[in-house]
Structures are given as structure tokens and as C-alpha cells.
Design a protein around this motif. Structure first.
Motif, PDB file in Angstrom:
ATOM      1  N   MET A   1       0.839  -1.207   0.000  1.00 31.76           N
ATOM      2  CA  MET A   1       0.000   0.000   0.000  1.00 31.76           C
ATOM      3  C   MET A   1       0.867   1.247   0.000  1.00 31.76           C
ATOM      4  O   MET A   1       1.885   1.302   0.675  1.00 31.76           O
ATOM      5  CB  MET A   1      -0.912  -0.006   1.239  1.00 31.76           C
ATOM      6  CG  MET A   1      -1.798   1.249   1.350  1.00 31.76           C
ATOM      7  SD  MET A   1      -2.908   1.233   2.770  1.00 31.76           S
ATOM      8  CE  MET A   1      -4.146   0.079   2.203  1.00 31.76           C
ATOM      9  N   LYS A   2       0.437   2.247  -0.778  1.00 28.04           N
ATOM     10  CA  LYS A   2       1.123   3.537  -0.803  1.00 28.04           C
ATOM     11  C   LYS A   2       0.263   4.567  -0.079  1.00 28.04           C
ATOM     12  O   LYS A   2      -0.909   4.762  -0.426  1.00 28.04           O
ATOM     13  CB  LYS A   2       1.359   3.987  -2.243  1.00 28.04           C
ATOM     14  CG  LYS A   2       2.454   3.222  -2.973  1.00 28.04           C
ATOM     15  CD  LYS A   2       2.716   3.882  -4.324  1.00 28.04           C
ATOM     16  CE  LYS A   2       3.958   3.298  -4.983  1.00 28.04           C
ATOM     17  NZ  LYS A   2       4.280   4.006  -6.246  1.00 28.04           N
ATOM     18  N   ILE A   3       0.858   5.214   0.928  1.00 31.84           N
ATOM     19  CA  ILE A   3       0.124   6.176   1.741  1.00 31.84           C
ATOM     20  C   ILE A   3       0.832   7.524   1.700  1.00 31.84           C
ATOM     21  O   ILE A   3       2.017   7.617   2.022  1.00 31.84           O
ATOM     22  CB  ILE A   3       0.022   5.690   3.198  1.00 31.84           C
ATOM     23  CG1 ILE A   3      -0.686   4.336   3.263  1.00 31.84           C
ATOM     24  CG2 ILE A   3      -0.700   6.723   4.062  1.00 31.84           C
ATOM     25  CD1 ILE A   3      -0.693   3.718   4.649  1.00 31.84           C
ATOM     26  N   LEU A   4       0.111   8.554   1.307  1.00 32.77           N
ATOM     27  CA  LEU A   4       0.662   9.908   1.336  1.00 32.77           C
ATOM     28  C   LEU A   4       0.038  10.642   2.516  1.00 32.77           C
ATOM     29  O   LEU A   4      -1.189  10.683   2.649  1.00 32.77           O
ATOM     30  CB  LEU A   4       0.377  10.651   0.034  1.00 32.77           C
ATOM     31  CG  LEU A   4       1.089  12.014  -0.104  1.00 32.77           C
ATOM     32  CD1 LEU A   4       1.482  12.281  -1.560  1.00 32.77           C
ATOM     33  CD2 LEU A   4       0.222  13.166   0.407  1.00 32.77           C
ATOM     34  N   TYR A  23       3.146   3.119  13.104  1.00 29.83           N
ATOM     35  CA  TYR A  23       2.268   1.970  13.345  1.00 29.83           C
ATOM     36  C   TYR A  23       2.135   1.103  12.092  1.00 29.83           C
ATOM     37  O   TYR A  23       2.260  -0.128  12.159  1.00 29.83           O
ATOM     38  CB  TYR A  23       0.883   2.454  13.793  1.00 29.83           C
ATOM     39  CG  TYR A  23      -0.156   1.361  13.772  1.00 29.83           C
ATOM     40  CD1 TYR A  23      -0.187   0.384  14.766  1.00 29.83           C
ATOM     41  CD2 TYR A  23      -1.093   1.294  12.740  1.00 29.83           C
ATOM     42  CE1 TYR A  23      -1.127  -0.635  14.738  1.00 29.83           C
ATOM     43  CE2 TYR A  23      -2.033   0.276  12.701  1.00 29.83           C
ATOM     44  CZ  TYR A  23      -2.047  -0.691  13.699  1.00 29.83           C
ATOM     45  OH  TYR A  23      -2.971  -1.700  13.660  1.00 29.83           O
ATOM     46  N   VAL A  24       1.892   1.737  10.943  1.00 30.04           N
ATOM     47  CA  VAL A  24       1.708   0.975   9.705  1.00 30.04           C
ATOM     48  C   VAL A  24       2.992   0.240   9.318  1.00 30.04           C
ATOM     49  O   VAL A  24       2.952  -0.902   8.844  1.00 30.04           O
ATOM     50  CB  VAL A  24       1.232   1.897   8.555  1.00 30.04           C
ATOM     51  CG1 VAL A  24       1.113   1.100   7.247  1.00 30.04           C
ATOM     52  CG2 VAL A  24      -0.108   2.532   8.894  1.00 30.04           C
ATOM     53  N   PRO A  29       5.449  -3.983   6.658  1.00 28.68           N
ATOM     54  CA  PRO A  29       6.779  -3.485   6.270  1.00 28.68           C
ATOM     55  C   PRO A  29       6.902  -3.156   4.787  1.00 28.68           C
ATOM     56  O   PRO A  29       7.836  -2.472   4.383  1.00 28.68           O
ATOM     57  CB  PRO A  29       7.709  -4.653   6.640  1.00 28.68           C
ATOM     58  CG  PRO A  29       6.956  -5.437   7.663  1.00 28.68           C
ATOM     59  CD  PRO A  29       5.517  -5.314   7.276  1.00 28.68           C
ATOM     60  N   THR A  30       5.957  -3.613   3.976  1.00 27.68           N
ATOM     61  CA  THR A  30       6.014  -3.332   2.535  1.00 27.68           C
ATOM     62  C   THR A  30       5.363  -1.997   2.170  1.00 27.68           C
ATOM     63  O   THR A  30       5.463  -1.547   1.029  1.00 27.68           O
ATOM     64  CB  THR A  30       5.310  -4.452   1.729  1.00 27.68           C
ATOM     65  OG1 THR A  30       3.896  -4.429   2.015  1.00 27.68           O
ATOM     66  CG2 THR A  30       5.883  -5.810   2.085  1.00 27.68           C
ATOM     67  N   ALA A  31       4.671  -1.370   3.119  1.00 30.66           N
ATOM     68  CA  ALA A  31       3.980  -0.109   2.832  1.00 30.66           C
ATOM     69  C   ALA A  31       4.975   0.992   2.461  1.00 30.66           C
ATOM     70  O   ALA A  31       6.075   1.058   3.005  1.00 30.66           O
ATOM     71  CB  ALA A  31       3.158   0.324   4.042  1.00 30.66           C
ATOM     72  N   GLU A  32       4.566   1.845   1.533  1.00 28.09           N
ATOM     73  CA  GLU A  32       5.397   2.973   1.103  1.00 28.09           C
ATOM     74  C   GLU A  32       4.728   4.277   1.524  1.00 28.09           C
ATOM     75  O   GLU A  32       3.499   4.391   1.500  1.00 28.09           O
ATOM     76  CB  GLU A  32       5.582   2.952  -0.415  1.00 28.09           C
ATOM     77  CG  GLU A  32       6.331   1.739  -0.941  1.00 28.09           C
ATOM     78  CD  GLU A  32       6.448   1.770  -2.456  1.00 28.09           C
ATOM     79  OE1 GLU A  32       6.793   2.836  -3.001  1.00 28.09           O
ATOM     80  OE2 GLU A  32       6.168   0.738  -3.091  1.00 28.09           O
TER      81      GLU A  32
END
Length: 368
Positions: A1-4, A23-24, A29-32
Motif C-alpha cells: 500500500m502507498k500512503i501519502l 504503526y503501519v 513493512p512493505t507499505a510505502e
């Protein structure tokens, strides 16, 4: 998942965002991530050490005055906002986020608004009891509105709004009691009052503390006061008899605030949203002295909601004095039943799973 994530200007907007990011990272660990702030905000000092990709927009707030200079400045503000929306859209297209989360501040306005026009799922987070101008504007466009205080929900569309709390609360719940007070020349076995006025300190609080120091002599509790750098030297030259005040420790700043908090029995300070999230998550009673210099008197509203719950006592900046401060501290510290009752009320108001709740909203709107 990509979070801005976007928000800034003050720590109250930045730290909740970073707590959520932390937290995310733990659960995925793959989140960007990417963070977008303003060129002149506090985020320019806080973000670089985190290693999170960071972009800035040139943007400014509106002046409330009606004089010609302010009018000219406000015309520039509109021009910068429109330009920032275009820049924000370019950043969004390049990063390609699955969701955009705004935590307040003018940069957040441009980014979140731009995201809604690009049909990217959006959430805003309101930390205070009174909605900020940016979040009020964005509320009509976003998918979800996360709030930290129940009272503020009335200011937003009911169908979009969820009580989430402040992610900073999640950052402190794993902290455990320790002997950290020894580092401040205090006895971990003695009941402790923690007093601080924010990273810079607070002038009225410091004036009251100068009056209060002699009154702490002989008390059956001890005091740890974080004065802020600007007031620390002033205290050192006052000529207090520190041999008679061995139950008082004064430092300019406390780095490991959560670890210190959990080893104290009473907190005294301003009524900022981040501080409230932390001490209620830990179940600490408090004496709050709201800053009168905050937009829309947000801190007073924050404090009043906790007074109503029985978790805190509130003193105004104008009435504050050393004698009143010590009297109020004594009322709580000399009455263990009152202190326990306030602690239980504080714990009830805390939302330690705030990051989890916010992430549940993210999951909900990104699965549509």
C-alpha cells in the motif's frame, strides 16, 4: 500500500501523522510513504531525520485583519493556494498513493483537495475540540473524517465522521515503568508531579514556577519541571536554596517524555492535543493551563472536555500564580481518592488504539 500523509506548521499536525506511519510500518513493512508539507513549517526540521520521502509546497495562511497590507497578502495566499493545488496534483500523480491522509495545516488543504479531484481516497484527521479552518473546508470533499474528541464530531457531516483518537496515544501505550527519574536526581519511589510548558516553555507558567519553588520545600511529593531552553538560565540565576529543594528537579527539556510520564502521578501543562492524547492513554490526572494564544481558543475547548469528564482541573493563564498552582497540586496530591478518581476518568477518555482505528478507516475506503 502507498500512503501519502500531509500536514504541518505545528507539531500538533505532524506528530500524529508520524505516529500513524510508525504503526503501519510495524504491521506492513512493505507499505510505502510520502509526506508533503509547507516550505516554512516545522516539518522541515522534523521530517528529514525520519527518512520518509518529503516534498514541500509554498503556501501561507490568510490574515484576519482588513487593512490594505493584509488584503494584499490574502490575494497572494489565494494565488499560492491555486498554484499549490497544481503542484500537489503533480506529486500525487508521480507517487500514485492508494490513500491520502491530511492532519491539518495549509499544505494539507492543497494536497487533500487535489487528491479529491484526482479521485484518490481521502481522510482528514482533526486533533482538537474545535475544527481547524483547513479541515472544515476539506470536510465536504473527503471520504472520511477522523476526530480525536467526541465534541468536534458535531462540526462535521455525521455520515463521514468517526471517533478515532490521536495516533500519538498508540505510541505511548507500550511504555513501562522504570527508574528513569533517577536520571533527574529524583527518587522513583516518591510520588512525582511532572510540569512542562512545551518544547519552548511557557512564560506565564515559568513566572508561576519562580513563585512556587520555595513553596515546594518539605512537601511529601517531588517535582520535575521542564522549563524550556529560554527559561532555564533565568531559573539558575534566581538564587534559590536548592539544598532545601531536593524534591525539585529543573531541566530545560525532556527527551523521553512518555517514559517519564508513566513514572509520574500528576501532569501539569498546556492543553495541546498531542499531550492530551499521551497522558489520557496512560491514565494520568492533570492540571491544564490552556494557552490563550491558540487559534479559536482550541486548547481551552480541549481542556474543558476533560474537565467535564472529571479527568483534569483547569487553571486559566490569566489567573495563574505560584500560590494557586501549589494549592491546586496539593488538593490532588494530598487526596489519594481524588487522584485515583481523576486517573480512572483520564484512562476512560484515552484512546490507546487510535492508530488501529485510523488504519481501519484507510482499509475501508481503499477496498471500495
Amino acid at each position: 500500500m502507498k500512503i501519502l500523509v500531509t500536514g504541518g506548521g505545528t507539531g500538533g499536525h505532524i506528530y500524529p501523522a508520524l505516529a500513524y506511519v510508525d504503526y503501519v510500518k510495524k504491521i506492513d513493512p512493505t507499505a510505502e510513504f510520502m509526506y508533503v508539507g509547507a516550505k516554512r513549517g516545522l516539518e522541515n526540521k522534523i521530517l528529514p531525520p525520519t527518512g520518509i520521502p518529503f516534498e514541500t509546497l509554498e503556501i501561507q495562511g490568510f490574515k484576519r485583519s482588513l487593512n490594505p497590507a493584509a488584503t494584499k497578502d490574502n490575494i497572494k495566499t489565494v494565488r499560492l493556494f491555486l498554484k499549490s493545488i497544481k503542484q500537489a496534483k503533480n506529486i500525487l500523480k508521480k507517487f500514485g498513493p492508494d490513500v491520502v491522509i491530511g492532519t491539518g495545516g495549509y499544505a494539507s488543504g492543497a494536497v487533500v483537495y487535489g487528491a479529491t479531484k484526482l479521485k484518490i481516497p481521502t481522510i482528514i484527521h482533526e486533533q482538537n475540540s474545535v475544527p481547524g479552518v483547513t479541515n472544515k473546508f476539506l470536510s465536504r470533499y473527503v471520504d472520511k473524517i477522523a476526530v480525536a474528541f467526541p465534541d468536534v464530531a458535531e462540526s462535521f457531516p455525521k455520515e463521514k465522521t468517526a471517533l478515532v483518537g490521536n495516533p500519538r496515544a498508540t505510541s505511548v501505550v507500550d511504555v513501562v515503568p522504570s527508574d528513569i527519574l533517577k536520571e533527574y536526581n529524583l527518587d522513583p519511589k516518591i510520588a512525582t508531579v511532572l510540569i512542562f510548558g512545551g518544547s519552548q516553555g511557557a512564560m506565564r507558567l515559568n513566572q508561576a514556577m519562580l513563585e512556587a519553588f520555595p513553596l515546594f520545600a518539605g512537601k511529601n511529593y517531588q517535582v520535575l519541571y521542564a522549563s524550556g531552553d529560554r527559561y532555564y538560565e533565568e531559573i539558575q540565576v534566581q538564587g534559590f536554596d536548592w539544598d532545601q529543594l531536593k524534591n525539585v528537579s529543573v531541566v530545560p527539556y525532556i527527551d523521553r517524555m512518555a517514559e517519564v510520564m508513566i513514572n509520574c502521578q500528576l501532569l501539569i501543562g498546556r492543553a495541546g492535543a498531542t499531550s492530551i492524547a499521551e497522558f489520557t492513554a496512560l491514565g494520568l490526572p492533570a492540571i491544564l493551563i490552556p494557552s490563550p494564544h491558540v487559534t479559536n481558543d482550541q486548547q481551552t475547548k480541549n481542556a474543558q472536555s476533560l474537565v467535564k469528564a472529571g479527568a483534569v482541573k483547569m487553571l486559566t493563564d490569566a489567573e495563574l500564580s505560584g500560590a494557586l498552582l501549589v494549592k491546586t497540586i496539593d488538593e490532588i496530591m494530598q487526596d489519594s481518592k481524588l487522584r485515583q478518581k481523576m486517573a480512572e476518568a483520564s484512562k476512560k477518555e484515552g484512546i490507546p488504539d487510535a492508530s488501529q482505528r485510523l488504519h481501519a478507516l484507510v482499509t475501508e475506503i481503499t477496498k471500495k
